[in-house]
Design a protein around this motif. Structure first.
Motif, PDB file in Angstrom:
ATOM      1  N   SER A  14     -14.855 -35.427   9.065  1.00  0.00           N
ATOM      2  CA  SER A  14     -15.020 -33.915   8.762  1.00  0.00           C
ATOM      3  C   SER A  14     -13.551 -33.604   8.745  1.00  0.00           C
ATOM      4  CB  SER A  14     -15.933 -33.161   9.282  1.00  0.00           C
ATOM      5  OG  SER A  14     -17.254 -33.611   9.242  1.00  0.00           O
ATOM      6  N   PHE A  15     -12.733 -33.950   9.833  1.00  0.00           N
ATOM      7  CA  PHE A  15     -11.427 -33.431  10.089  1.00  0.00           C
ATOM      8  C   PHE A  15     -10.638 -34.758  10.617  1.00  0.00           C
ATOM      9  CE2 PHE A  15     -14.276 -29.949  10.926  1.00  0.00           C
ATOM     10  CZ  PHE A  15     -13.711 -28.728  10.601  1.00  0.00           C
ATOM     11  N   PRO A  16      -9.182 -34.547  10.214  1.00  0.00           N
ATOM     12  CA  PRO A  16      -8.292 -35.598  10.618  1.00  0.00           C
ATOM     13  C   PRO A  16      -8.201 -35.864  12.315  1.00  0.00           C
ATOM     14  CG  PRO A  16      -7.228 -34.105   9.197  1.00  0.00           C
ATOM     15  CD  PRO A  16      -8.430 -33.498   9.721  1.00  0.00           C
ATOM     16  N   ALA A  17      -8.335 -34.823  13.027  1.00  0.00           N
ATOM     17  CA  ALA A  17      -8.139 -35.093  14.376  1.00  0.00           C
ATOM     18  C   ALA A  17      -8.840 -33.935  15.229  1.00  0.00           C
ATOM     19  CB  ALA A  17      -6.676 -35.173  14.861  1.00  0.00           C
ATOM     20  N   TYR A  18      -9.145 -34.287  16.570  1.00  0.00           N
ATOM     21  CA  TYR A  18     -10.092 -33.358  17.302  1.00  0.00           C
ATOM     22  C   TYR A  18      -9.312 -33.270  18.824  1.00  0.00           C
ATOM     23  CZ  TYR A  18     -13.382 -34.707  13.996  1.00  0.00           C
ATOM     24  OH  TYR A  18     -14.310 -34.870  12.520  1.00  0.00           O
ATOM     25  N   ALA A  19      -9.320 -32.129  19.274  1.00  0.00           N
ATOM     26  CA  ALA A  19      -8.560 -31.723  20.398  1.00  0.00           C
ATOM     27  C   ALA A  19      -9.446 -30.755  21.340  1.00  0.00           C
ATOM     28  CB  ALA A  19      -7.300 -31.273  20.393  1.00  0.00           C
ATOM     29  N   PRO A  20     -10.601 -31.328  21.865  1.00  0.00           N
ATOM     30  CA  PRO A  20     -11.474 -30.553  22.919  1.00  0.00           C
ATOM     31  C   PRO A  20     -10.558 -30.433  24.286  1.00  0.00           C
ATOM     32  CG  PRO A  20     -12.210 -32.653  22.932  1.00  0.00           C
ATOM     33  CD  PRO A  20     -11.257 -32.771  21.712  1.00  0.00           C
ATOM     34  N   ILE A  21     -10.796 -29.266  24.589  1.00  0.00           N
ATOM     35  CA  ILE A  21     -10.182 -28.951  26.260  1.00  0.00           C
ATOM     36  C   ILE A  21     -11.544 -28.410  26.964  1.00  0.00           C
ATOM     37  CG2 ILE A  21      -9.205 -26.957  25.332  1.00  0.00           C
ATOM     38  CD1 ILE A  21      -6.985 -27.443  27.700  1.00  0.00           C
ATOM     39  N   GLY A  22     -11.608 -28.923  28.060  1.00  0.00           N
ATOM     40  CA  GLY A  22     -12.667 -28.220  29.314  1.00  0.00           C
ATOM     41  C   GLY A  22     -14.105 -28.214  28.614  1.00  0.00           C
ATOM     42  N   GLY A  23     -14.164 -29.048  27.731  1.00  0.00           N
ATOM     43  CA  GLY A  23     -15.793 -29.115  27.317  1.00  0.00           C
ATOM     44  C   GLY A  23     -16.036 -30.498  26.581  1.00  0.00           C
ATOM     45  N   SER A  24     -17.017 -31.227  26.775  1.00  0.00           N
ATOM     46  CA  SER A  24     -17.420 -32.496  26.293  1.00  0.00           C
ATOM     47  C   SER A  24     -18.889 -32.784  26.008  1.00  0.00           C
ATOM     48  CB  SER A  24     -16.933 -33.553  27.149  1.00  0.00           C
ATOM     49  OG  SER A  24     -17.099 -34.988  26.578  1.00  0.00           O
ATOM     50  N   PHE A  25     -19.328 -33.805  25.900  1.00  0.00           N
ATOM     51  CA  PHE A  25     -20.785 -33.975  25.974  1.00  0.00           C
ATOM     52  C   PHE A  25     -21.669 -33.525  26.987  1.00  0.00           C
ATOM     53  CE2 PHE A  25     -19.303 -37.980  23.529  1.00  0.00           C
ATOM     54  CZ  PHE A  25     -19.337 -37.374  22.255  1.00  0.00           C
ATOM     55  N   TRP A  26     -22.843 -33.277  26.758  1.00  0.00           N
ATOM     56  CA  TRP A  26     -23.949 -32.881  27.991  1.00  0.00           C
ATOM     57  C   TRP A  26     -24.865 -33.979  27.967  1.00  0.00           C
ATOM     58  CZ3 TRP A  26     -24.921 -27.462  29.384  1.00  0.00           C
ATOM     59  CH2 TRP A  26     -23.945 -26.534  29.401  1.00  0.00           C
ATOM     60  N   ARG A  27     -25.746 -34.134  29.229  1.00  0.00           N
ATOM     61  CA  ARG A  27     -26.902 -35.010  29.248  1.00  0.00           C
ATOM     62  C   ARG A  27     -28.020 -34.406  28.774  1.00  0.00           C
ATOM     63  NH1 ARG A  27     -23.776 -35.061  34.086  1.00  0.00           N
ATOM     64  NH2 ARG A  27     -23.640 -37.132  35.277  1.00  0.00           N
ATOM     65  N   PRO A  28     -28.852 -35.344  27.889  1.00  0.00           N
ATOM     66  CA  PRO A  28     -28.355 -36.730  28.013  1.00  0.00           C
ATOM     67  C   PRO A  28     -27.100 -37.264  26.852  1.00  0.00           C
ATOM     68  CG  PRO A  28     -30.574 -36.556  26.690  1.00  0.00           C
ATOM     69  CD  PRO A  28     -29.988 -35.273  27.121  1.00  0.00           C
ATOM     70  N   HIS A  29     -26.338 -37.979  27.472  1.00  0.00           N
ATOM     71  CA  HIS A  29     -25.217 -38.186  26.510  1.00  0.00           C
ATOM     72  C   HIS A  29     -25.592 -39.090  25.395  1.00  0.00           C
ATOM     73  CE1 HIS A  29     -23.777 -38.301  30.962  1.00  0.00           C
ATOM     74  NE2 HIS A  29     -22.459 -37.746  30.312  1.00  0.00           N
ATOM     75  N   PRO A  30     -24.918 -38.944  24.075  1.00  0.00           N
ATOM     76  CA  PRO A  30     -25.151 -39.661  23.127  1.00  0.00           C
ATOM     77  C   PRO A  30     -25.287 -41.244  23.179  1.00  0.00           C
ATOM     78  CG  PRO A  30     -23.308 -38.092  22.544  1.00  0.00           C
ATOM     79  CD  PRO A  30     -23.453 -38.053  24.215  1.00  0.00           C
ATOM     80  N   ASN A  31     -26.019 -41.828  22.572  1.00  0.00           N
ATOM     81  CA  ASN A  31     -26.035 -43.336  22.509  1.00  0.00           C
ATOM     82  C   ASN A  31     -25.120 -44.086  21.939  1.00  0.00           C
ATOM     83  OD1 ASN A  31     -28.538 -43.435  24.177  1.00  0.00           O
ATOM     84  ND2 ASN A  31     -29.833 -42.890  22.719  1.00  0.00           N
ATOM     85  N   GLY A  32     -24.517 -43.284  21.058  1.00  0.00           N
ATOM     86  CA  GLY A  32     -23.358 -43.732  20.288  1.00  0.00           C
ATOM     87  C   GLY A  32     -22.892 -42.763  19.220  1.00  0.00           C
ATOM     88  N   CYS A  33     -21.857 -42.975  18.472  1.00  0.00           N
ATOM     89  CA  CYS A  33     -21.069 -42.110  17.457  1.00  0.00           C
ATOM     90  C   CYS A  33     -21.106 -42.657  16.076  1.00  0.00           C
ATOM     91  CB  CYS A  33     -20.010 -41.393  17.876  1.00  0.00           C
ATOM     92  SG  CYS A  33     -20.068 -40.232  19.257  1.00  0.00           S
ATOM     93  N   GLU A  34     -20.922 -41.971  15.069  1.00  0.00           N
ATOM     94  CA  GLU A  34     -21.031 -42.367  13.629  1.00  0.00           C
ATOM     95  C   GLU A  34     -19.997 -43.122  13.067  1.00  0.00           C
ATOM     96  OE1 GLU A  34     -23.670 -42.427  11.694  1.00  0.00           O
ATOM     97  OE2 GLU A  34     -24.807 -41.662  13.515  1.00  0.00           O
ATOM     98  N   GLY A  35     -18.670 -42.790  13.886  1.00  0.00           N
ATOM     99  CA  GLY A  35     -17.290 -43.739  13.367  1.00  0.00           C
ATOM    100  C   GLY A  35     -16.246 -43.248  14.196  1.00  0.00           C
ATOM    101  N   HIS A  36     -15.100 -43.956  14.094  1.00  0.00           N
ATOM    102  CA  HIS A  36     -14.003 -43.792  15.050  1.00  0.00           C
ATOM    103  C   HIS A  36     -13.407 -42.605  14.691  1.00  0.00           C
ATOM    104  CE1 HIS A  36     -12.038 -45.675  11.064  1.00  0.00           C
ATOM    105  NE2 HIS A  36     -11.189 -44.720  11.587  1.00  0.00           N
ATOM    106  N   VAL A  37     -12.534 -42.260  15.642  1.00  0.00           N
ATOM    107  CA  VAL A  37     -11.956 -40.816  15.678  1.00  0.00           C
ATOM    108  C   VAL A  37     -10.674 -40.947  16.010  1.00  0.00           C
ATOM    109  CG1 VAL A  37     -14.167 -39.363  16.107  1.00  0.00           C
ATOM    110  CG2 VAL A  37     -12.783 -40.191  17.784  1.00  0.00           C
ATOM    111  N   ARG A  38      -9.843 -39.736  15.897  1.00  0.00           N
ATOM    112  CA  ARG A  38      -8.443 -39.585  16.474  1.00  0.00           C
ATOM    113  C   ARG A  38      -8.776 -38.324  17.406  1.00  0.00           C
ATOM    114  NH1 ARG A  38      -3.637 -39.702  12.247  1.00  0.00           N
ATOM    115  NH2 ARG A  38      -4.821 -38.056  11.244  1.00  0.00           N
ATOM    116  N   LEU A  39      -8.909 -38.548  18.780  1.00  0.00           N
ATOM    117  CA  LEU A  39      -9.175 -37.703  19.460  1.00  0.00           C
ATOM    118  C   LEU A  39      -8.326 -37.453  20.880  1.00  0.00           C
ATOM    119  CD1 LEU A  39     -12.842 -36.518  20.585  1.00  0.00           C
ATOM    120  CD2 LEU A  39     -11.406 -37.133  22.380  1.00  0.00           C
ATOM    121  N   LEU A  40      -7.855 -36.210  21.565  1.00  0.00           N
ATOM    122  CA  LEU A  40      -7.280 -36.054  22.420  1.00  0.00           C
ATOM    123  C   LEU A  40      -8.133 -35.032  23.277  1.00  0.00           C
ATOM    124  CD1 LEU A  40      -4.977 -35.850  24.640  1.00  0.00           C
ATOM    125  CD2 LEU A  40      -3.801 -34.115  23.120  1.00  0.00           C
TER     126      LEU A  40
END
Length: 288
Positions: A162-188
């Motif tokens: 959906s987007f060329p790159a991702y940059a989350p800060i101070g927040g990520s996945f919640w429990r239960p964590h994902p079992n996997g993701c749909e494809g590779h990313v560029r993420l900081l």
């Protein structure tokens, strides 16, 4: 005289309907909402001169945290001005209004009630800013803070192209964590070392402890980075390089799938956006 009444009523109804039409691009700003299907966003352009050879502009789409709003993002003048000074248009979508309290939030967790299809909404915002505001589709960073960072992470996991790159800060996945993701990313991913609101290890907000089914519990950021390593098919668990100078301590995995990028930055602070973060994100993105 009465024969003119139906036409007059029709004209009035037409005028009333106009109030629900999307705002034209030139009317949108950091104080006037741009209306799209499913919601709204606010926008501010940099004051830097646009070069003829660089007509389409880079942008950051920034997702606010719990209880915030798109318009409220621009009150953080330090962060917003840092992006603008680097020539990036800043776009701030609004989450859904909460029925029992002030402010807005995001339906970020796929296992909980969805107030809105957030992936579709944010893709709609993306398409609108590309069409209406001359944004370069290849130079958009999706970023967000706290629950906004969680929203970024879940969108990157579910719809990575959906987007060329991702940059989350101070927040990520919640429990239960994902079992996997749909494809590779560029993420900081960036996080405060002493964050007590969204600790690196996560915490339970309600519903007992993490062993209880249905407990509302934040995820483990270290586990999240492992999910991203697996998603990007990185060769090693450990980082390939480290940077410990300056405010941010960074870990980088670069022996991964072509076209992917993965970094983890820590800073000595809590649940906040530190000075210098926006510049770090732009430097990282432009170096990809």
């Amino acid at each position: 005289m009465h024969s003119k009444l139906p036409k007059l009523l029709a004209f009035c109804c037409t005028l009333a309907g106009l109030t629900h039409l999307p705002q034209p691009a030139e009317a949108c700003s950091d104080t006037t909402a741009c209306l799209v299907d499913g919601g709204e966003y606010y926008i501010k352009h940099p004051e830097t001169e646009i070069k003829a050879s660089d007509a389409k502009q880079p942008a950051v789409i920034y997702i606010h945290g719990f209880g915030g709003s798109g318009e409220g993002v621009f009150r953080n003048t330090g962060m917003t001005q840092a992006f603008l000074d680097r020539g990036y248009t800043l776009i701030a979508p609004s989450g859904m209004e909460m029925p029992t309290r002030n402010g807005r939030t995001w339906s970020f967790h796929p296992d909980r009630t969805q107030l809105r299809d957030e992936v579709t909404f944010l893709q709609t915002v993306r398409d609108d800013v590309i069409a209406q505001h001359n944004i370069d589709p290849d130079r958009i960073i999706l970023s967000g803070f706290s629950i906004g960072g969680s929203m970024v992470s879940y969108l990157a996991c579910a719809a990575p192209t959906s987007f060329p790159a991702y940059a989350p800060i101070g927040g990520s996945f919640w429990r239960p964590h994902p079992n996997g993701c749909e494809g590779h990313v560029r993420l900081l991913h960036t996080h405060g070392w002493t964050d007590g609101t969204v600790p690196l290890e996560g915490r339970v907000l309600r519903g007992g402890d993490i062993t209880h089914v249905g407990a509302l519990a934040q995820g483990d950021v270290f586990h999240a980075m492992d999910i991203w390593r697996q998603t990007n098919d990185c060769i090693f668990l450990k980082a390939d390089s480290y940077e410990t100078e300056g405010l941010f301590w960074r870990r980088k995995w670069d022996r991964c799938l072509p076209g992917s990028a993965l970094e983890f930055a820590l800073y000595p602070g809590g649940h906040s956006i530190p000075k210098g973060w926006a510049d770090m994100v732009v430097d990282w993105f432009e170096a990809l």
